[in-house]
Design an enzyme around this catalytic site. Structure first.
Site, PDB file in Angstrom:
ATOM      1  N   ARG A   1      -3.127   7.499  13.082  1.00 12.58           N
ATOM      2  CA  ARG A   1      -2.205   7.826  11.386  1.00 12.58           C
ATOM      3  C   ARG A   1      -3.900   7.164  10.285  1.00 12.58           C
ATOM      4  O   ARG A   1      -4.289   7.867   8.830  1.00 12.58           O
ATOM      5  CB  ARG A   1      -1.523   7.270  10.853  1.00 12.58           C
TER       6      ARG A   1
ATOM      7  N   CYS B   1       1.642   1.445   3.486  1.00 15.09           N
ATOM      8  CA  CYS B   1       1.835   1.878   5.142  1.00 15.09           C
ATOM      9  C   CYS B   1       2.153   3.636   4.367  1.00 15.09           C
ATOM     10  O   CYS B   1       1.174   3.879   3.808  1.00 15.09           O
ATOM     11  CB  CYS B   1       3.227   0.924   5.528  1.00 15.09           C
TER      12      CYS B   1
END
Length: 279
Positions: free
Chosen positions: A176, A236
């Site tokens: 990611r 995040c």
């Protein structure tokens, strides 16, 4: 009370009048699990359920943003958590969400807050007692307070691009972070904040779900290119697993901040620069 407590310590403290135990489990939709139902089916005796999905700013289109201080205080009071409580958090989530709850409680003025090392899994593995249903605790006064020194906004993160005053560390998976894997949210760019480093939250735990030793945690941060003697901001996908990095940094003596909007905000904002590839 240390910020990280053992199951043995908690078992010995269960009957203490000022102790409050909180199940802060939270799951994403892809987990296919119901945190509230799992709590009612089995929890540590005396524990109340902190619903992280609801204790948020539900008027904000971004996920899991901090609620107003008044809402947070009201929810804590209804759970029997108040001024003078010693609060021990645990979870049964692969996201280790008690760390997010720890950061929230600290932000809103609770001082004596700890995380149970190993969480529900370790408690059960040791054959310790559990309870079912809901616990009913008397309301306690929780003073409305917010300290935003540990919270970062989009504007502050943009300003940090130029100043470089704070190191940015991203808790998402390497795929990611690099952009190899697309973001699951619609209209959200892949990649990461330019200049940020990657430290996947899951690497900070042992196989049994306990936190790694301080030496191992230190090595993990340093291996990601983070200087623990300098300011840190954790990010995040939605501000949840960044809490793991914040808590780990606290164990190592660094009072890291958390970017609450995280990639769900930065990645969807067309005015922010995005970087791809490794750090």
């Amino acid at each position: 009370m240390d910020v990280l407590v053992t199951t043995e310590w908690l078992a010995n403290e269960l009957s203490a009048n000022d102790l409050r135990i909180v199940d802060a489990s939270y799951f994403l939709s892809e987990h296919g699990r119901d945190a509230a139902a799992e709590y009612e089916a089995e929890h540590i005796p005396g524990a109340v359920f902190m619903d992280l999905a609801e204790i948020a700013d539900l008027s904000n289109p971004l996920p899991a943003m901090l609620p107003a201080p008044e809402k947070f205080a009201s929810r804590m009071q209804s759970l029997g958590l108040g001024d003078g409580s010693r609060i021990v958090l645990y979870d049964n989530s692969p996201l280790h969400t008690s760390a997010r709850a720890w950061w929230m409680l600290r932000t809103f003025g609770a001082h004596d807050v700890a995380i149970l090392d190993g969480g529900m899994a370790k408690w059960k593995a040791e054959g310790r007692a559990t309870a079912t249903g809901k616990e009913s605790l008397r309301h306690r006064h929780f003073t409305v307070w917010a300290d935003d020194k540990g919270v970062r906004t989009l504007d502050q993160m943009k300003a940090n691009l130029d100043s470089g005053a704070e190191q940015v560390v991203d808790a998402r998976s390497p795929a990611r972070f690099t952009g190899e894997e697309p973001d699951p949210r619609p209209a959200t760019h892949a990649g990461h904040i330019p200049g940020s480093k990657n430290l996947h939250y899951s690497t900070l735990f042992n196989d049994d779900g306990t936190w790694k030793s301080k030496d191992a945690l230190k090595a993990a941060f340093e291996g990601a290119g983070i200087d623990l003697n300098q300011p840190i901001v954790a990010t995040c996908g939605s501000g949840i697993t960044a809490g793991v990095l914040v808590f780990a940094a606290r164990l190592l003596g660094n009072n890291a901040a958390l970017y609450d909007g995280a990639w769900s905000e930065w990645g969807a904002d067309r005015t922010t620069p995005k970087a791809m590839g490794p750090a």
